[in-house]
Design an enzyme around this catalytic site. Structure first.
Site, mmCIF file in Angstrom:
data_model
loop_
_atom_site.group_PDB
_atom_site.id
_atom_site.type_symbol
_atom_site.label_atom_id
_atom_site.label_comp_id
_atom_site.label_asym_id
_atom_site.label_seq_id
_atom_site.Cartn_x
_atom_site.Cartn_y
_atom_site.Cartn_z
ATOM 1 N N GLY A 90 0.707 -1.251 -0.128
ATOM 2 C CA GLY A 90 0.034 -0.272 0.081
ATOM 3 C C GLY A 90 0.890 1.087 0.068
ATOM 4 N N GLY A 92 2.872 3.596 1.400
ATOM 5 C CA GLY A 92 3.319 3.635 2.843
ATOM 6 C C GLY A 92 3.851 5.119 3.154
ATOM 7 N NE ARG A 93 8.695 5.622 -0.348
ATOM 8 C CZ ARG A 93 9.889 5.906 -0.739
ATOM 9 N NH1 ARG A 93 10.606 6.714 -0.028
ATOM 10 N NH2 ARG A 93 10.493 5.210 -1.464
ATOM 11 C CG ASP A 125 10.989 7.671 7.015
ATOM 12 O OD1 ASP A 125 10.441 7.423 6.143
ATOM 13 O OD2 ASP A 125 12.103 8.244 7.219
ATOM 14 N N GLY A 126 7.550 6.944 6.181
ATOM 15 C CA GLY A 126 6.649 7.650 5.429
ATOM 16 C C GLY A 126 7.427 8.855 4.633
ATOM 17 N NE ARG A 176 4.060 7.849 -8.773
ATOM 18 C CZ ARG A 176 4.506 6.822 -8.050
ATOM 19 N NH1 ARG A 176 5.722 6.650 -8.122
ATOM 20 N NH2 ARG A 176 3.857 6.099 -7.215
ATOM 21 C CG ASP A 252 4.939 -3.682 -4.944
ATOM 22 O OD1 ASP A 252 5.542 -5.010 -5.264
ATOM 23 O OD2 ASP A 252 5.596 -2.679 -4.561
ATOM 24 C CG ASP A 262 6.738 2.820 -7.287
ATOM 25 O OD1 ASP A 262 6.439 4.093 -7.126
ATOM 26 O OD2 ASP A 262 6.346 2.107 -6.517
#
Ligand code: AMP
Ligand code: MG
Length: 486
Positions: A90, A92-93, A125-126, A176, A252, A262
């Site tokens: 998911g 996460g950041r 830590d995002g 993005r 992913d 990504d």
């Protein structure tokens, strides 16, 4: 052209509800500042490029401000990482801030990467660091300029927020853009958690928004999968033809739209090396340069598995079977064009293969070779290029075959040069160039990254005064270890 406050939102993914994403607000970065913006990406939102200079621009893209119509959400997905299924990943950041509709009626996801922790952050830590944000920014816009489908990058904002990786770095955010942020892993998540009603909603959403032409077919799901296979075959052909190594082809990180997605420890090949591994955490070389072809096929099979509730296995197999032949057709076509050949000959595949073998043994700079090959008439070009090869007899033989092949082409050298230079970039996004720009930006000097971005936005055109960007990498620049940490 618009100002920032005039953007129109239509948040279709958010409306799917809480089973698909979770509402999360961005966590602002301290002392935000604009590092670099892409005028071409701004144009996708009809934004006036002068907006990048406004104070509110850096505030919006560092989490300090939000449009009232934005609905920031973290998406849930899962995926196969290095071949192993991870049941819960998911955003996460990163946060999907919303979908902007431009004047042409296109929807563009605004995704803010590095926006802080979310329910999917696990131990992270995002955050995203300046280094990796600049790398993704440069690659996104450069790939687009090369004509390779990709997510886009609007801007990078820097900050004084400390972020700990192997050393202390500073936090940054990347904005993005993509028509969709749905990954193969989104489908895998709902499939493997047995939420097939949700899987159905997801598929129907994706088809309606992004594969509307499939709606008129007998089984739109089957047609969508076939289209995804076709797009990936073309995408990976472009990666291989231009020497792009993604580095982390987990399912992913694969976009449902067949765009490059990504960016992590990616690299463009300097010297040709079919076995190049750009991700130094990839010990087995699963994602080495030449493995990208079978791995893309593998990822498509992983997606196919998640679609089995809606498509017959035989039909999925049939589409999967198209991948390799389509890849080959696109790849050979691109390589022919890179060699300046406008007609097809059945011996071309062997000609390309032999050239790559020769380049491999002599560690020849991959992309530069093609540019130099177009610079002069075939016989002269071969003479100049010859000195880069160790196996001189082998290269001479190749040169004779190439000249014979090129002799059958119509048009004079001026035409040939124009044709070849239009597909063979002069300016390359080399790791050492990115690294130099990053080092300056880490010291607060953003001029080098802005200039590099500007030069790379027109990679095929010779730009006066920019000679230094065409130089081959220094020895240190060829062996940069690009960490997976970002
Ligand atoms: P990536 O390797 O960037 O594709 O990320 C893989 C997964 O790890 C995704 O779910 C990311 O959101 C998550 N992730 C990566 N870095 C961080 C971070 N610093 N904090 C939280 N989650 C992260
Ligand atoms: Mg990822």
């Amino acid at each position: 052209m618009k100002t920032l406050d005039a953007l129109q939102f239509d948040n279709r993914f958010a409306r799917l509800g809480d089973a698909f994403s979770t509402e999360v607000l961005p966590e602002p970065l301290d002392e935000p500042r604009l590092v670099v913006a892409s005028p071409a990406a701004m144009a996708l939102l009809d934004l006036n490029p002068a907006e990048a200079d406004s104070e509110v621009f850096a505030q919006l893209f560092a989490g300090h401000k939000l449009w009232s119509d934005a609905e920031p959400r973290a998406m849930v997905y899962s995926g196969h990482q290095f071949g192993v299924y991870n049941p819960r990943l998911g955003d996460g950041r990163g946060l999907l801030l919303g979908e902007v509709v431009n004047d042409a009626g296109e929807h563009w996801d605004l995704h803010l990467k590095g926006a802080g922790q979310t329910p999917y952050s696990r131990m992270g830590d995002g955050r995203a660091v300046l280094r990796s944000s600049i790398r993704e920014f440069l690659a996104s816009e450069y790939m687009h300029a090369l004509g390779i489908p990709t997510s886009r990058a609007l801007c990078v904002t820097g900050s004084s927020t400390p972020v700990w990786r192997e050393r202390q770095e500073s936090g940054a955010m990347l904005l993005r853009l993509a028509p969709s942020h749905v990954r193969f892993g989104h489908f895998e998540y709902f499939y493997y958690t047995n939420q097939h009603e949700r899987l159905k909603e997801l598929g129907e959403h994706v088809i309606a928004c992004h594969f509307a032409e499939c709606l008129t077919t007998e089984n739109p799901w089957a047609a969508m999968f076939r289209e995804i296979v076709e797009r990936n075959a073309e995408l990976i052909a472009k990666w291989q033809a231009y020497g792009f190594c993604h580095g982390v082809m987990n399912s992913d990180n694969m976009s449902i739209l067949g765009i490059t997605f990504d960016y992590g420890p990616y690299a463009f090949l300097d010297d040709f090396d079919a076995n190049h591994i750009c991700n130094h955490s990839d010990d087995s070389g699963r994602y080495s340069f030449s493995n990208q072809v079978p791995i893309a096929h593998w990822n498509l099979a992983a997606l196919a598995q998640a679609l089995t509730p809606f498509v017959e296995v035989e039909q999925l197999r049939e589409s999967l079977g198209l991948f390799l032949p389509l890849f080959q057709a696109h790849y050979q076509d691109l390589m022919r064009r890179r060699l300046g050949l406008t007609t097809a000959d059945e011996r071309d595949a062997a000609l390309v293969e032999r050239l790559l073998q020769l380049m491999q043994t002599s560690a020849v700079d991959y992309n530069l070779f093609f540019r130099r090959l177009g610079e002069r008439a075939p016989a002269d070009a071969i003479k100049t290029l010859r000195e880069d090869f160790v196996d001189l007899a082998g290269f001479d033989q190749w040169g004779l075959e190439y000249q014979a092949r090129a002799a059958g082409e119509t048009g004079d050298q001026a035409e040939r040069r124009t044709r070849m230079h239009a597909v063979n970039p002069l300016y390359l996004l080399r790791n050492y160039l990115a690294q130099n720009a990053i080092s300056a930006a880490e010291q607060g000097d953003y001029a080098p990254v802005r200039e590099l971005h500007a030069v790379l936005s027109r990679p095929f055109e010779e730009q006066p005064g920019m000679q230094r960007y065409t130089e081959r990498p220094p020895e240190w620049g060829k062996h940069l270890e690009i960490s997976c940490s970002s």
